[in-house]
Design a protein around this motif. Structure first.
Motif, PDB file in Angstrom:
ATOM      1  N   MET A 112       0.847  -1.183   0.000  1.00 38.14           N
ATOM      2  CA  MET A 112       0.000   0.000   0.000  1.00 38.14           C
ATOM      3  C   MET A 112       0.888   1.240   0.000  1.00 38.14           C
ATOM      4  N   ASN A 113       0.649   2.139  -0.936  1.00 37.30           N
ATOM      5  CA  ASN A 113       1.377   3.401  -0.973  1.00 37.30           C
ATOM      6  C   ASN A 113       0.788   4.354   0.044  1.00 37.30           C
ATOM      7  N   LYS A 114       1.648   4.869   0.896  1.00 40.97           N
ATOM      8  CA  LYS A 114       1.195   5.816   1.903  1.00 40.97           C
ATOM      9  C   LYS A 114       1.281   7.230   1.348  1.00 40.97           C
ATOM     10  N   THR A 115       0.431   8.088   1.871  1.00 40.98           N
ATOM     11  CA  THR A 115       0.384   9.481   1.457  1.00 40.98           C
ATOM     12  C   THR A 115       1.520  10.257   2.097  1.00 40.98           C
ATOM     13  N   LYS A 116       2.300  10.934   1.278  1.00 38.14           N
ATOM     14  CA  LYS A 116       3.356  11.820   1.778  1.00 38.14           C
ATOM     15  C   LYS A 116       2.713  13.114   2.238  1.00 38.14           C
ATOM     16  N   VAL A 117       3.257  13.672   3.293  1.00 39.85           N
ATOM     17  CA  VAL A 117       2.739  14.918   3.849  1.00 39.85           C
ATOM     18  C   VAL A 117       3.644  16.063   3.413  1.00 39.85           C
ATOM     19  N   HIS A 118       3.053  17.056   2.754  1.00 40.49           N
ATOM     20  CA  HIS A 118       3.780  18.242   2.307  1.00 40.49           C
ATOM     21  C   HIS A 118       3.087  19.464   2.891  1.00 40.49           C
ATOM     22  N   LEU A 119       3.402  19.750   4.146  1.00 36.39           N
ATOM     23  CA  LEU A 119       2.760  20.843   4.855  1.00 36.39           C
ATOM     24  C   LEU A 119       3.809  21.807   5.393  1.00 36.39           C
ATOM     25  N   GLY A 120       3.373  23.031   5.647  1.00 39.96           N
ATOM     26  CA  GLY A 120       4.235  23.984   6.329  1.00 39.96           C
ATOM     27  C   GLY A 120       4.434  23.538   7.774  1.00 39.96           C
ATOM     28  N   ILE A 121       5.381  24.150   8.457  1.00 36.92           N
ATOM     29  CA  ILE A 121       5.709  23.762   9.836  1.00 36.92           C
ATOM     30  C   ILE A 121       4.507  23.917  10.759  1.00 36.92           C
ATOM     31  N   ILE A 122       3.787  25.013  10.639  1.00 40.65           N
ATOM     32  CA  ILE A 122       2.603  25.234  11.491  1.00 40.65           C
ATOM     33  C   ILE A 122       1.510  24.237  11.129  1.00 40.65           C
ATOM     34  N   GLN A 123       1.242  24.052   9.849  1.00 41.35           N
ATOM     35  CA  GLN A 123       0.192  23.150   9.414  1.00 41.35           C
ATOM     36  C   GLN A 123       0.477  21.713   9.839  1.00 41.35           C
ATOM     37  N   GLU A 124       1.746  21.364   9.916  1.00 42.49           N
ATOM     38  CA  GLU A 124       2.126  19.998  10.277  1.00 42.49           C
ATOM     39  C   GLU A 124       1.638  19.623  11.683  1.00 42.49           C
ATOM     40  N   THR A 125       1.368  20.617  12.505  1.00 39.50           N
ATOM     41  CA  THR A 125       0.879  20.335  13.864  1.00 39.50           C
ATOM     42  C   THR A 125      -0.487  19.660  13.852  1.00 39.50           C
ATOM     43  N   LEU A 126      -1.183  19.670  12.721  1.00 36.50           N
ATOM     44  CA  LEU A 126      -2.478  18.988  12.635  1.00 36.50           C
ATOM     45  C   LEU A 126      -2.327  17.480  12.830  1.00 36.50           C
ATOM     46  N   LEU A 127      -1.120  16.980  12.665  1.00 31.00           N
ATOM     47  CA  LEU A 127      -0.892  15.544  12.827  1.00 31.00           C
ATOM     48  C   LEU A 127      -0.903  15.118  14.297  1.00 31.00           C
ATOM     49  N   ILE A 128      -0.689  16.061  15.213  1.00 29.58           N
ATOM     50  CA  ILE A 128      -0.669  15.720  16.640  1.00 29.58           C
ATOM     51  C   ILE A 128      -2.046  15.255  17.126  1.00 29.58           C
ATOM     52  N   PRO A 129      -3.127  16.024  16.904  1.00 32.57           N
ATOM     53  CA  PRO A 129      -4.432  15.517  17.362  1.00 32.57           C
ATOM     54  C   PRO A 129      -4.877  14.266  16.607  1.00 32.57           C
ATOM     55  N   LEU A 130      -4.486  14.145  15.347  1.00 29.80           N
ATOM     56  CA  LEU A 130      -4.806  12.922  14.597  1.00 29.80           C
ATOM     57  C   LEU A 130      -4.159  11.728  15.285  1.00 29.80           C
ATOM     58  N   TRP A 131      -2.864  11.839  15.570  1.00 30.23           N
ATOM     59  CA  TRP A 131      -2.134  10.779  16.271  1.00 30.23           C
ATOM     60  C   TRP A 131      -2.760  10.506  17.640  1.00 30.23           C
ATOM     61  N   ALA A 132      -3.088  11.573  18.369  1.00 32.43           N
ATOM     62  CA  ALA A 132      -3.633  11.424  19.723  1.00 32.43           C
ATOM     63  C   ALA A 132      -4.922  10.621  19.716  1.00 32.43           C
ATOM     64  N   LYS A 133      -5.825  10.949  18.817  1.00 31.07           N
ATOM     65  CA  LYS A 133      -7.117  10.239  18.766  1.00 31.07           C
ATOM     66  C   LYS A 133      -6.950   8.804  18.283  1.00 31.07           C
ATOM     67  N   ALA A 134      -6.012   8.587  17.367  1.00 27.63           N
ATOM     68  CA  ALA A 134      -5.750   7.221  16.909  1.00 27.63           C
ATOM     69  C   ALA A 134      -5.194   6.371  18.051  1.00 27.63           C
ATOM     70  N   CYS A 135      -4.284   6.937  18.822  1.00 29.73           N
ATOM     71  CA  CYS A 135      -3.713   6.212  19.978  1.00 29.73           C
ATOM     72  C   CYS A 135      -4.769   5.918  21.031  1.00 29.73           C
ATOM     73  N   GLU A 136      -5.692   6.826  21.198  1.00 31.23           N
ATOM     74  CA  GLU A 136      -6.720   6.677  22.240  1.00 31.23           C
ATOM     75  C   GLU A 136      -7.587   5.443  22.004  1.00 31.23           C
ATOM     76  N   LEU A 137      -7.686   5.011  20.780  1.00 32.90           N
ATOM     77  CA  LEU A 137      -8.477   3.804  20.479  1.00 32.90           C
ATOM     78  C   LEU A 137      -7.924   2.563  21.172  1.00 32.90           C
ATOM     79  N   GLN A 138      -6.645   2.601  21.544  1.00 32.09           N
ATOM     80  CA  GLN A 138      -6.015   1.463  22.217  1.00 32.09           C
ATOM     81  C   GLN A 138      -6.325   1.429  23.713  1.00 32.09           C
ATOM     82  N   ALA A 139      -6.871   2.511  24.249  1.00 32.81           N
ATOM     83  CA  ALA A 139      -7.154   2.592  25.684  1.00 32.81           C
ATOM     84  C   ALA A 139      -8.339   1.698  26.047  1.00 32.81           C
ATOM     85  N   ALA A 140      -8.307   1.169  27.273  1.00 30.18           N
ATOM     86  CA  ALA A 140      -9.406   0.320  27.747  1.00 30.18           C
ATOM     87  C   ALA A 140     -10.714   1.114  27.822  1.00 30.18           C
ATOM     88  N   ASP A 141     -10.633   2.365  28.234  1.00 22.99           N
ATOM     89  CA  ASP A 141     -11.803   3.232  28.347  1.00 22.99           C
ATOM     90  C   ASP A 141     -11.468   4.557  27.656  1.00 22.99           C
TER      91      ASP A 141
END
Length: 129
Positions: A1-30
């Motif tokens: 599977m080809n993954k999407t490359k991210v081409h964002l400015g430094i400020i815009q790249e911060t959008l990946l933090i909440p994406l990562w956070a919510k994805a990680c939260e799925l692993q929590a028991a509650d």
């Protein structure tokens, strides 16, 4: 599977933090927030997300903020089912998918490079009457 490359400015790249956070939260028991779409998007992006793993407090904060805002939007839509929501700085947020009542008129707005990335993961919708 080809993954999407991210081409964002430094400020815009911060959008990946909440994406990562919510994805990680799925692993929590509650989990604070349940957002399976964030996990799908995270898996499709070519990015070094491991650098966020030491930011547990940021991860929790992102999830709490997301839950609070989801609840505010749900309250608004309960009072105004055919209302409009404009999400400025939408990033890769999946709030629409979590709170959509089938009647809301929703606008996700962000900088041009973010919207290019966003279009790879979200389809535009039309207002239902």
């Amino acid at each position: 599977m080809n993954k999407t490359k991210v081409h964002l400015g430094i400020i815009q790249e911060t959008l990946l933090i909440p994406l990562w956070a919510k994805a990680c939260e799925l692993q929590a028991a509650d989990p604070i927030i349940v957002d399976p779409k964030s996990s799908e998007i995270l898996a499709a992006i070519d990015y070094e997300f491991d650098k966020f793993t030491t930011a547990k407090s940021s991860q929790i904060g992102c999830c709490l903020r997301g839950t609070i805002l989801d609840n505010w939007v749900r309250t608004y839509l309960n009072q105004h089912p055919q209302g409009s929501v404009i999400e400025i700085g939408a990033g890769l947020n999946t709030r629409f998918e979590r709170v959509n009542n089938g009647k809301v008129c929703w606008f996700d707005i962000d900088l041009p490079d973010v919207m290019v990335l966003r279009r790879q993961f979200f389809e535009e919708t039309e207002r239902r009457s």
